[in-house]
Write an enzyme that holds these catalytic residues in place. Sequence first.
Site, mmCIF file in Angstrom:
data_model
loop_
_atom_site.group_PDB
_atom_site.id
_atom_site.type_symbol
_atom_site.label_atom_id
_atom_site.label_comp_id
_atom_site.label_asym_id
_atom_site.label_seq_id
_atom_site.Cartn_x
_atom_site.Cartn_y
_atom_site.Cartn_z
ATOM 1 N N SER B 45 0.944 -1.285 -0.147
ATOM 2 C CA SER B 45 -0.035 0.077 0.005
ATOM 3 C C SER B 45 0.981 1.254 -0.041
ATOM 4 O O SER B 45 1.752 1.219 1.055
ATOM 5 C CB SER B 45 -0.728 0.061 1.260
ATOM 6 O OG SER B 45 -2.061 0.843 1.045
ATOM 7 N N GLU B 46 0.729 2.185 -1.070
ATOM 8 C CA GLU B 46 1.892 3.262 -1.083
ATOM 9 C C GLU B 46 1.913 4.052 0.033
ATOM 10 O O GLU B 46 2.590 5.105 -0.044
ATOM 11 C CB GLU B 46 1.693 3.763 -2.643
ATOM 12 C CG GLU B 46 0.429 4.511 -2.864
ATOM 13 C CD GLU B 46 -0.624 3.910 -3.621
ATOM 14 O OE1 GLU B 46 -0.359 2.536 -3.496
ATOM 15 O OE2 GLU B 46 -1.257 4.440 -4.471
ATOM 16 N N ASN B 47 0.773 4.154 0.640
ATOM 17 C CA ASN B 47 0.895 5.158 1.874
ATOM 18 C C ASN B 47 1.715 4.617 2.982
ATOM 19 O O ASN B 47 1.906 5.152 4.264
ATOM 20 C CB ASN B 47 -0.587 5.328 2.411
ATOM 21 C CG ASN B 47 -1.206 4.142 2.716
ATOM 22 O OD1 ASN B 47 -1.500 3.187 2.024
ATOM 23 N ND2 ASN B 47 -2.021 4.112 3.945
ATOM 24 N N SER B 87 8.240 4.155 0.689
ATOM 25 C CA SER B 87 7.207 3.403 -0.122
ATOM 26 C C SER B 87 7.681 3.702 -1.671
ATOM 27 O O SER B 87 7.625 2.573 -2.416
ATOM 28 C CB SER B 87 5.942 4.009 0.257
ATOM 29 O OG SER B 87 4.974 3.302 -0.381
#
Lengths: 231, 218
Positions: B45-47, B87
């Site tokens: 998840s890029e967060n 990330s």
Amino acid sequence: MINKVVVGPDEAVHDIFDNATLMLGGFGLCGIPENCISSILKKGTKGLTCISNNAGVDDFGIGLLLKTKQVKKMISSYVGENSEFERQLLSGELEVELIPQGTLAERVRAGGAGIPAFFSPAGVGTEVATGKEMREFNGKTYLLEQWLRADFSIVKAWKGDTAGNLVYKGTARNFNPMMATAGKITIAEVEELVPLGELDPNQIHTPGIYVQRIFQGKNYEKRIEQRTISK
Amino acid sequence: MLDKTGIAKRIAQEVGDGMYINLGIGIPTLVANYIPSHLHVVLQSENGLLGIGPFPTESKIDPDLINAGKQTITMMPGSALFNSAESFAMIRGGHVDLTILGAMEVSENGDIANWKVPGKMVKGMGGAMDLVASAKHIIVAMQHCSKEGASKLLKKCTLPITGIKCVKRIVSDLAVLDVLPQGGFKLLERAPGISVDQIKNATEGRLEIDGNIPEMQV
């Protein structure tokens, strides 16, 4: 040691001036500095340039400052959850610079790390590339991207100590650690402020050197944008 | 013709054991529900999370734990949390094996448009431009045509581009296609009940059809 602890958000943001550039941590409403946003709202500071991945929602987060027209310019990667934002943008009341999320994170990191520019592949061939220097490395094209720095960086952490060391929780970390490094003055609001020696030095995410002011926040709402559950 | 679930099920067949995968918002998020349980994959998840788990039960909801679509989630055992720069270092650095995302248009040379409709939608690109610029393998989940019946698999994108020459494979409601390195769509599979002619009519870009085209198994 200099005293970094301030009483609360009003004192922490007291010298934020009109037309200042702010960085605000958070992804969506997760890990945003709720207390400081409330104090800036109350203080009525105008003409702000806000660097933040998102712009909050209509009635929470940076959305509150948009409603009162305290924001002149937003620098973000995604602003889709805010209809007031979209209205101000389409009507030309608000300046907006949209930046690919990874480039935004790295530009902030570069700002804190003293690297004025770097090359990134994100946005090559798109409108993001307009006016940017391009260079080829190993047959692939990259864009020159410049650092971002701010007059004030405002971050939210889970725990912090009186030296300004910070620990974040879950995905509330997001942009907070980089932003903490890139402000002339960095303000940290934490859920729990602990005495020196209580945080494990092995587990510090943001070393206190980056933080000038810290306080224990109150009444965190931690609003959820998409409440999804398994039955 | 496939519905959204059907597209997600077909894409799940592309997933290999041990992959690190980034799933975009919408249909791509649904893919997670159909990855066979014997495969061990890690969802990014890029967060700031590797190891997205299922949605939480009511009592396990944590506002400090969300995915990139801002949905409440849980973490799998062995998860790792990190900041946004880290990330995108793993994304840009080519460490993510597979990126699955939605598209409004794809062109025959692999350009993708999915972030902006001028004058109508100004939400921003989020992480999409970073993802498509660096991913090793990109699969696009999309509708083959607009509601008005206009093809979205084009010679050239009409909407603002998210990335150039990056899409490798498309799973639409009508077909599975590859984007050829020299340009053009190569038809691989038909959706159940869909004929090659229907796909031809729905594809504006150059379409290569080689021999008998099998119906997909979903």
